[in-house]
Design a protein around this motif. Sequence first.
Motif, PDB file in Angstrom:
ATOM      1  N   CYS A   1     -21.017  23.940   4.442  1.00  0.00           N
ATOM      2  CA  CYS A   1     -21.112  23.247   3.164  1.00  0.00           C
ATOM      3  C   CYS A   1     -22.562  23.177   2.705  1.00  0.00           C
ATOM      4  O   CYS A   1     -23.467  23.021   3.524  1.00  0.00           O
ATOM      5  CB  CYS A   1     -20.563  21.822   3.301  1.00  0.00           C
ATOM      6  SG  CYS A   1     -18.820  21.695   2.875  1.00  0.00           S
ATOM      7  N   PRO A   2     -22.796  23.250   1.393  1.00  0.00           N
ATOM      8  CA  PRO A   2     -24.160  23.065   0.893  1.00  0.00           C
ATOM      9  C   PRO A   2     -24.595  21.613   1.045  1.00  0.00           C
ATOM     10  O   PRO A   2     -23.764  20.720   1.240  1.00  0.00           O
ATOM     11  CB  PRO A   2     -24.042  23.461  -0.580  1.00  0.00           C
ATOM     12  CG  PRO A   2     -22.608  23.224  -0.930  1.00  0.00           C
ATOM     13  CD  PRO A   2     -21.838  23.543   0.321  1.00  0.00           C
ATOM     14  N   GLU A   3     -25.879  21.389   0.971  1.00  0.00           N
ATOM     15  CA  GLU A   3     -26.415  20.035   1.074  1.00  0.00           C
ATOM     16  C   GLU A   3     -25.839  19.151  -0.022  1.00  0.00           C
ATOM     17  O   GLU A   3     -25.715  19.554  -1.182  1.00  0.00           O
ATOM     18  CB  GLU A   3     -27.949  20.064   0.947  1.00  0.00           C
ATOM     19  CG  GLU A   3     -28.653  20.658   2.154  1.00  0.00           C
ATOM     20  CD  GLU A   3     -28.528  19.773   3.387  1.00  0.00           C
ATOM     21  OE1 GLU A   3     -28.383  18.549   3.216  1.00  0.00           O
ATOM     22  OE2 GLU A   3     -28.559  20.306   4.501  1.00  0.00           O
ATOM     23  N   GLY A   4     -25.489  17.932   0.366  1.00  0.00           N
ATOM     24  CA  GLY A   4     -24.976  16.976  -0.607  1.00  0.00           C
ATOM     25  C   GLY A   4     -23.491  17.068  -0.865  1.00  0.00           C
ATOM     26  O   GLY A   4     -22.940  16.271  -1.633  1.00  0.00           O
ATOM     27  N   CYS A   5     -22.831  18.042  -0.259  1.00  0.00           N
ATOM     28  CA  CYS A   5     -21.384  18.183  -0.468  1.00  0.00           C
ATOM     29  C   CYS A   5     -20.650  17.051   0.238  1.00  0.00           C
ATOM     30  O   CYS A   5     -20.943  16.707   1.380  1.00  0.00           O
ATOM     31  CB  CYS A   5     -20.905  19.525   0.065  1.00  0.00           C
ATOM     32  SG  CYS A   5     -19.148  19.830  -0.183  1.00  0.00           S
ATOM     33  N   GLY A   6     -19.697  16.450  -0.426  1.00  0.00           N
ATOM     34  CA  GLY A   6     -18.964  15.337   0.173  1.00  0.00           C
ATOM     35  C   GLY A   6     -17.626  15.132  -0.498  1.00  0.00           C
ATOM     36  O   GLY A   6     -17.238  15.871  -1.417  1.00  0.00           O
ATOM     37  N   GLY A   7     -16.905  14.130  -0.030  1.00  0.00           N
ATOM     38  CA  GLY A   7     -15.635  13.777  -0.636  1.00  0.00           C
ATOM     39  C   GLY A   7     -14.572  14.839  -0.482  1.00  0.00           C
ATOM     40  O   GLY A   7     -14.486  15.539   0.529  1.00  0.00           O
ATOM     41  N   ALA A   8     -13.745  14.977  -1.542  1.00  0.00           N
ATOM     42  CA  ALA A   8     -12.624  15.912  -1.516  1.00  0.00           C
ATOM     43  C   ALA A   8     -13.102  17.354  -1.389  1.00  0.00           C
ATOM     44  O   ALA A   8     -12.469  18.178  -0.712  1.00  0.00           O
ATOM     45  CB  ALA A   8     -11.770  15.745  -2.774  1.00  0.00           C
ATOM     46  N   ALA A   9     -14.236  17.669  -2.010  1.00  0.00           N
ATOM     47  CA  ALA A   9     -14.758  19.043  -1.932  1.00  0.00           C
ATOM     48  C   ALA A   9     -15.143  19.394  -0.503  1.00  0.00           C
ATOM     49  O   ALA A   9     -14.884  20.513  -0.028  1.00  0.00           O
ATOM     50  CB  ALA A   9     -15.966  19.191  -2.855  1.00  0.00           C
ATOM     51  N   HIS A  10     -15.753  18.446   0.197  1.00  0.00           N
ATOM     52  CA  HIS A  10     -16.154  18.679   1.582  1.00  0.00           C
ATOM     53  C   HIS A  10     -14.928  18.917   2.464  1.00  0.00           C
ATOM     54  O   HIS A  10     -14.917  19.817   3.315  1.00  0.00           O
ATOM     55  CB  HIS A  10     -16.950  17.472   2.081  1.00  0.00           C
ATOM     56  CG  HIS A  10     -17.523  17.637   3.448  1.00  0.00           C
ATOM     57  ND1 HIS A  10     -18.427  18.624   3.771  1.00  0.00           N
ATOM     58  CD2 HIS A  10     -17.305  16.933   4.602  1.00  0.00           C
ATOM     59  CE1 HIS A  10     -18.749  18.528   5.045  1.00  0.00           C
ATOM     60  NE2 HIS A  10     -18.081  17.520   5.566  1.00  0.00           N
ATOM     61  N   PHE A  11     -13.886  18.118   2.258  1.00  0.00           N
ATOM     62  CA  PHE A  11     -12.653  18.277   3.038  1.00  0.00           C
ATOM     63  C   PHE A  11     -11.993  19.621   2.730  1.00  0.00           C
ATOM     64  O   PHE A  11     -11.482  20.294   3.623  1.00  0.00           O
ATOM     65  CB  PHE A  11     -11.685  17.128   2.738  1.00  0.00           C
ATOM     66  CG  PHE A  11     -10.442  17.148   3.570  1.00  0.00           C
ATOM     67  CD1 PHE A  11     -10.443  16.614   4.852  1.00  0.00           C
ATOM     68  CD2 PHE A  11      -9.270  17.711   3.093  1.00  0.00           C
ATOM     69  CE1 PHE A  11      -9.292  16.631   5.642  1.00  0.00           C
ATOM     70  CE2 PHE A  11      -8.117  17.742   3.872  1.00  0.00           C
ATOM     71  CZ  PHE A  11      -8.134  17.194   5.143  1.00  0.00           C
ATOM     72  N   TRP A  12     -12.022  20.019   1.459  1.00  0.00           N
ATOM     73  CA  TRP A  12     -11.414  21.287   1.078  1.00  0.00           C
ATOM     74  C   TRP A  12     -12.167  22.459   1.689  1.00  0.00           C
ATOM     75  O   TRP A  12     -11.571  23.420   2.164  1.00  0.00           O
ATOM     76  CB  TRP A  12     -11.366  21.425  -0.430  1.00  0.00           C
ATOM     77  CG  TRP A  12     -10.873  22.763  -0.892  1.00  0.00           C
ATOM     78  CD1 TRP A  12     -11.580  23.728  -1.540  1.00  0.00           C
ATOM     79  CD2 TRP A  12      -9.550  23.299  -0.709  1.00  0.00           C
ATOM     80  NE1 TRP A  12     -10.799  24.835  -1.780  1.00  0.00           N
ATOM     81  CE2 TRP A  12      -9.544  24.602  -1.280  1.00  0.00           C
ATOM     82  CE3 TRP A  12      -8.377  22.811  -0.131  1.00  0.00           C
ATOM     83  CZ2 TRP A  12      -8.405  25.402  -1.283  1.00  0.00           C
ATOM     84  CZ3 TRP A  12      -7.248  23.620  -0.132  1.00  0.00           C
ATOM     85  CH2 TRP A  12      -7.265  24.890  -0.695  1.00  0.00           C
ATOM     86  N   HIS A  13     -13.489  22.383   1.696  1.00  0.00           N
ATOM     87  CA  HIS A  13     -14.280  23.449   2.306  1.00  0.00           C
ATOM     88  C   HIS A  13     -13.992  23.557   3.806  1.00  0.00           C
ATOM     89  O   HIS A  13     -13.909  24.665   4.353  1.00  0.00           O
ATOM     90  CB  HIS A  13     -15.773  23.180   2.083  1.00  0.00           C
ATOM     91  CG  HIS A  13     -16.194  23.332   0.663  1.00  0.00           C
ATOM     92  ND1 HIS A  13     -17.346  22.755   0.164  1.00  0.00           N
ATOM     93  CD2 HIS A  13     -15.618  24.004  -0.381  1.00  0.00           C
ATOM     94  CE1 HIS A  13     -17.450  23.061  -1.121  1.00  0.00           C
ATOM     95  NE2 HIS A  13     -16.425  23.820  -1.466  1.00  0.00           N
TER      96      HIS A  13
END
Length: 284
Positions: free
Chosen positions: A94-106
């Motif tokens: 994940c890129p820096e700062g990625c979090g939440g639903a996007a982080h889980f999806w990645h």
Amino acid sequence: MSDWMTPALFALGLWWFATGAILYLDGLPRRTFRHSLLAASLLMVAALFALNHSAADTSVAMTYCSFTSALIVWGWLEMTFLMGFITGPRKQGCPEGCGGAAHFWHATEAIIHHELSILVAAIAIAAITWGDPNQTGTWTFMLLWGMRLSAKLNLHFGVRNFSEEFLPPHLTYLKSFFRRRRMNLLFPFSVTAGTIVTVLLVQQIGAAGNSEATTVCFTLLATMSGLAVIEHWFMVLPLPFNALWKWGLKSRELKSAPAVMRVHDCSKAVHTHRIVTVEAAAKP
């Protein structure tokens, strides 16, 4: 006591050895992976045939056979993942700062093909043992699947210990999907559920009217469930539990040693060359 001690020690030993063996093979040079996986695939196919054969027989021997076969199939799935053959479409962190639903999806993208392969294996095992009296292998596989899924979710939401040294270099990007925390909100529920399952299985070991094979079956399952709960605790306790498989990580030390020697030899050669060059320049 011997009614449950032998299968408990068998499950414990097989779990410990299989984990170390997979770590060892995964730590070898990548050129060996195809050969290792080919051998493991042949063993996995044999295990599926053994599951089909043992499902119709409720003897003690076939109970052990069914359990071992399920672990072989599970081990094959772990090898395909750790060696990078079946992971997911995402091959970077994940890129820096990625979090939440996007982080889980990645994170899901990074392992989705592996999860689907487990689903296919579960369906295959359930299909070939459907309606047969010996369901030891099926229950073993489902138990491993449930507890491993719980462990992956806990790693994602945050634990103290990642066991990142178990990840091979080609999968180090997966660490970006982990979070380091003392504990997360899911962990107490995971451990509680696992403990309840273990207690219920232990209670079945001593149930009245059990055959010897039934006692062996529930002992094997209870041992694996208990080990899964302990593995969960390993994620949050500051203990050097990875020393249990130090022998399995030896292959990574052997693989890195030649590289270190080459760097040392190269530095030595450069140093020697400089000395010779200086001496040559100093001569009239």
